[in-house]
Write a protein that holds these residues in place. Structure first.
Motif, PDB file in Angstrom:
ATOM      1  N   GLY A  81       0.835  -1.196   0.000  1.00 36.41           N
ATOM      2  CA  GLY A  81       0.000   0.000   0.000  1.00 36.41           C
ATOM      3  C   GLY A  81       0.873   1.250   0.000  1.00 36.41           C
ATOM      4  N   SER A  82       0.287   2.379   0.443  1.00 39.67           N
ATOM      5  CA  SER A  82       1.039   3.636   0.399  1.00 39.67           C
ATOM      6  C   SER A  82       2.175   3.657   1.420  1.00 39.67           C
ATOM      7  CB  SER A  82       0.111   4.819   0.684  1.00 39.67           C
ATOM      8  OG  SER A  82      -1.026   4.739  -0.120  1.00 39.67           O
ATOM      9  N   TYR A  83       1.867   3.218   2.650  1.00 38.32           N
ATOM     10  CA  TYR A  83       2.880   3.298   3.716  1.00 38.32           C
ATOM     11  C   TYR A  83       2.948   2.026   4.547  1.00 38.32           C
ATOM     12  CZ  TYR A  83       2.657   8.288   2.802  1.00 38.32           C
ATOM     13  OH  TYR A  83       2.691   9.498   2.185  1.00 38.32           O
ATOM     14  N   VAL A  84       4.117   1.818   5.149  1.00 41.27           N
ATOM     15  CA  VAL A  84       4.208   0.855   6.260  1.00 41.27           C
ATOM     16  C   VAL A  84       4.559   1.673   7.503  1.00 41.27           C
ATOM     17  CG1 VAL A  84       4.822  -1.354   5.189  1.00 41.27           C
ATOM     18  CG2 VAL A  84       6.608   0.349   5.567  1.00 41.27           C
ATOM     19  N   TYR A  85       4.103   1.201   8.647  1.00 44.17           N
ATOM     20  CA  TYR A  85       4.303   1.927   9.910  1.00 44.17           C
ATOM     21  C   TYR A  85       5.136   1.062  10.853  1.00 44.17           C
ATOM     22  CZ  TYR A  85       0.568   4.959   8.241  1.00 44.17           C
ATOM     23  OH  TYR A  85      -0.182   5.834   7.496  1.00 44.17           O
ATOM     24  N   ASN A  86       5.916   1.773  11.696  1.00 41.39           N
ATOM     25  CA  ASN A  86       6.727   1.024  12.655  1.00 41.39           C
ATOM     26  C   ASN A  86       6.010   0.951  13.998  1.00 41.39           C
ATOM     27  OD1 ASN A  86       8.807   0.481  14.743  1.00 41.39           O
ATOM     28  ND2 ASN A  86      10.059   0.304  12.905  1.00 41.39           N
ATOM     29  N   TYR A  87       5.585  -0.269  14.337  1.00 40.18           N
ATOM     30  CA  TYR A  87       4.886  -0.506  15.603  1.00 40.18           C
ATOM     31  C   TYR A  87       5.718  -1.488  16.423  1.00 40.18           C
ATOM     32  CZ  TYR A  87       1.391  -2.256  18.873  1.00 40.18           C
ATOM     33  OH  TYR A  87       0.741  -2.632  20.026  1.00 40.18           O
ATOM     34  N   GLN A  88       6.057  -1.148  17.639  1.00 40.26           N
ATOM     35  CA  GLN A  88       6.860  -1.998  18.539  1.00 40.26           C
ATOM     36  C   GLN A  88       8.142  -2.494  17.859  1.00 40.26           C
ATOM     37  OE1 GLN A  88       4.151  -5.006  20.107  1.00 40.26           O
ATOM     38  NE2 GLN A  88       3.323  -3.536  21.589  1.00 40.26           N
ATOM     39  N   GLY A  89       8.710  -1.668  16.997  1.00 43.55           N
ATOM     40  CA  GLY A  89      10.005  -2.015  16.386  1.00 43.55           C
ATOM     41  C   GLY A  89       9.918  -2.787  15.082  1.00 43.55           C
ATOM     42  N   PHE A  90       8.712  -3.117  14.603  1.00 47.81           N
ATOM     43  CA  PHE A  90       8.622  -3.794  13.293  1.00 47.81           C
ATOM     44  C   PHE A  90       7.676  -3.028  12.370  1.00 47.81           C
ATOM     45  CE2 PHE A  90       5.264  -5.738  15.842  1.00 47.81           C
ATOM     46  CZ  PHE A  90       4.211  -5.884  14.973  1.00 47.81           C
ATOM     47  N   TRP A  91       7.821  -3.278  11.065  1.00 46.59           N
ATOM     48  CA  TRP A  91       7.075  -2.523  10.060  1.00 46.59           C
ATOM     49  C   TRP A  91       5.890  -3.343   9.552  1.00 46.59           C
ATOM     50  CZ3 TRP A  91       8.453   2.464   9.175  1.00 46.59           C
ATOM     51  CH2 TRP A  91       9.711   2.849   9.616  1.00 46.59           C
ATOM     52  N   ALA A  92       4.739  -2.695   9.483  1.00 48.15           N
ATOM     53  CA  ALA A  92       3.562  -3.436   8.997  1.00 48.15           C
ATOM     54  C   ALA A  92       2.530  -2.473   8.417  1.00 48.15           C
ATOM     55  CB  ALA A  92       2.950  -4.265  10.122  1.00 48.15           C
ATOM     56  N   LEU A  93       1.573  -3.060   7.716  1.00 47.54           N
ATOM     57  CA  LEU A  93       0.482  -2.302   7.106  1.00 47.54           C
ATOM     58  C   LEU A  93      -0.552  -1.925   8.174  1.00 47.54           C
ATOM     59  CD1 LEU A  93       0.138  -4.846   4.236  1.00 47.54           C
ATOM     60  CD2 LEU A  93       0.655  -2.451   3.885  1.00 47.54           C
ATOM     61  N   PRO A  94      -1.279  -0.822   7.933  1.00 46.82           N
ATOM     62  CA  PRO A  94      -2.240  -0.348   8.943  1.00 46.82           C
ATOM     63  C   PRO A  94      -3.178  -1.422   9.475  1.00 46.82           C
ATOM     64  CG  PRO A  94      -2.097   1.222   7.147  1.00 46.82           C
ATOM     65  CD  PRO A  94      -1.227   0.066   6.766  1.00 46.82           C
ATOM     66  N   ARG A  95      -3.829  -2.152   8.579  1.00 51.55           N
ATOM     67  CA  ARG A  95      -4.809  -3.127   9.060  1.00 51.55           C
ATOM     68  C   ARG A  95      -4.155  -4.249   9.866  1.00 51.55           C
ATOM     69  NH1 ARG A  95      -9.779  -3.906   7.708  1.00 51.55           N
ATOM     70  NH2 ARG A  95      -9.583  -6.135   7.361  1.00 51.55           N
ATOM     71  N   LEU A  96      -2.928  -4.565   9.507  1.00 53.44           N
ATOM     72  CA  LEU A  96      -2.268  -5.648  10.240  1.00 53.44           C
ATOM     73  C   LEU A  96      -1.839  -5.176  11.632  1.00 53.44           C
ATOM     74  CD1 LEU A  96      -0.388  -7.415   7.339  1.00 53.44           C
ATOM     75  CD2 LEU A  96      -2.593  -7.928   8.362  1.00 53.44           C
ATOM     76  N   ILE A  97      -1.488  -3.897  11.732  1.00 51.48           N
ATOM     77  CA  ILE A  97      -1.173  -3.371  13.073  1.00 51.48           C
ATOM     78  C   ILE A  97      -2.437  -3.446  13.941  1.00 51.48           C
ATOM     79  CG2 ILE A  97      -0.559  -1.274  14.362  1.00 51.48           C
ATOM     80  CD1 ILE A  97       1.403  -0.633  12.098  1.00 51.48           C
TER      81      ILE A  97
END
Ligand code: A3P
Length: 336
Positions: free
Chosen positions: A39-55
């Motif tokens: 998709g457009s972006y991946v985000y860093n949550y708790q030190g790993f990168w993932a897509l919004p819906r997966l976060i």
């Protein structure tokens, strides 16, 4: 097969970037973000990168999933051979209920991803409460979540984890090809190999950094070998029988002498082989319930395809990173 499984894929849920709760949107606005693979972006949550819906799915399963002692969880970094291991695990642990020689085996009519759901993507992503009583026993599920971010109940129970690792070069090529196919399906531009390689090297892989993902489970498999089994794609390719028997023993369901005599091990391997699964009608023309064409999960299924894409510079750069990151860990990758 139902009608919806044969019609053309709807836009994958992966790409429905706005389809998250207000709380999740608020959280995303505070997280580091980078250009996305899919998709457009991946985000860093708790030190790993993932897509919004997966976060959103990860947070929900961290809060709600109560692991049971006899649950089995397959963990992979995406594109490490999840589809293959899902098939092997399903046929292995369900071989009494679904004998592998039977013509109506579920794997012959369903994609492995529909038989072994992903915790954060299929089971918890939209606030649903999964009914595990409908699952065959033992409950078999999968996740891509890094070790440190697993729901606490996984660590506090006797749940077994099977980790599948693949060499980073083939994993990268597979990820680049797969995500570009998803982009094409959704009428988006493809990402160049140069740009995504730079991303990968900087640790911006899906659920990455790749090295942190692998090392988290590698260390745990050494310290807690009853809990985590660490398998490698390349070793299963090279010695499939040995590795499948190792898996069966780890899961306390070893093959009996009678089963070996009846070639059950060989038949599981044959049924789950790339050539067999890829050519099944469901995997040629079917779509996953998440809306993705099943054929996307079967590309080449080989060790060493990276050689068709890597330049000398790419090779040197990744070598250097691998030496640094895995130095002293005892983990060695096979590339051919
Ligand atoms: P390639 O893109 O290198 O071909 P995942 O299942 O984690 O998404 O990984 C997909 C990769 O596993 C793809 O690699 C795919 O072709 C390969 N694969 C799928 N089924 C396989 C099987 N039965 N045996 C070996 N590899 C398989």
């Amino acid at each position: 097969m139902t009608k919806s499984q044969t019609s053309s894929p709807t836009p994958h849920k992966y790409l429905q970037e706005d389809d998250v709760s207000e709380d999740c949107k608020k959280l995303l606005s505070t997280l580091p973000k980078e250009r996305g693979w899919v998709g457009s972006y991946v985000y860093n949550y708790q030190g790993f990168w993932a897509l919004p819906r997966l976060i959103q799915g990860v947070i929900a399963c961290q809060r709600q999933y109560q692991a049971q002692d006899n649950d089995i969880i397959l963990v992979t970094a995406p594109k490490s051979g999840t589809t293959w291991l899902k098939a092997l695990l399903f046929s292995l642990v369900n071989r009494k209920k679904y004998p592998v020689f039977e013509k109506n085996h579920p794997l012959l009519v369903k994609n492995p991803h529909d038989l072994v759901p992903l915790l954060e993507q299929d089971l918890y992503v939209d606030g649903q409460v999964p009914d595990f009583s409908l699952f065959t026993s033992p409950t078999l599920i999968a996740t891509h979540v890094p070790f440190a971010s697993l729901p606490k109940s996984v660590q506090n129970s006797r749940t077994k984890l099977v980790y599948l690792c693949r060499n980073p070069r083939d994993t990268f090529i597979s990820m680049w090809q797969f995500t570009n196919n998803l982009r094409l399906d959704s009428h988006r531009d493809t990402n160049s190999i140069e740009e995504m390689f730079d991303h990968f090297c900087k640790g911006v892989g899906l659920y990455g950094p790749f090295w942190d993902h692998v090392l988290g489970y590698w260390k745990e498999s050494i310290e807690n070998s009853d809990k985590v089994l660490f398998l490698m794609y390349e070793e299963i390719k090279k010695q499939p029988k040995i590795q499948l028997k190792r898996l069966a023993e780890f899961l306390d369901c070893p093959f009996s002498i009678e089963e070996e005599d009846c070639r059950v091990v060989d038949e599981i391997l044959r049924m789950c082989s790339f050539g067999n699964l890829r050519n099944l009608e469901v995997n040629v023309n079917g779509n996953m319930s998440a809306g993705m064409a099943n054929k996307n999960f079967f590309r080449r299924g080989e060790v060493g395809d990276w050689k068709n894409y890597f330049t000398v510079e790419m090779n040197d750069r990744l070598n250097h990173i691998i030496e640094q990151k895995f130095h002293g860990s005892g983990l060695k990758f096979v590339y051919i």
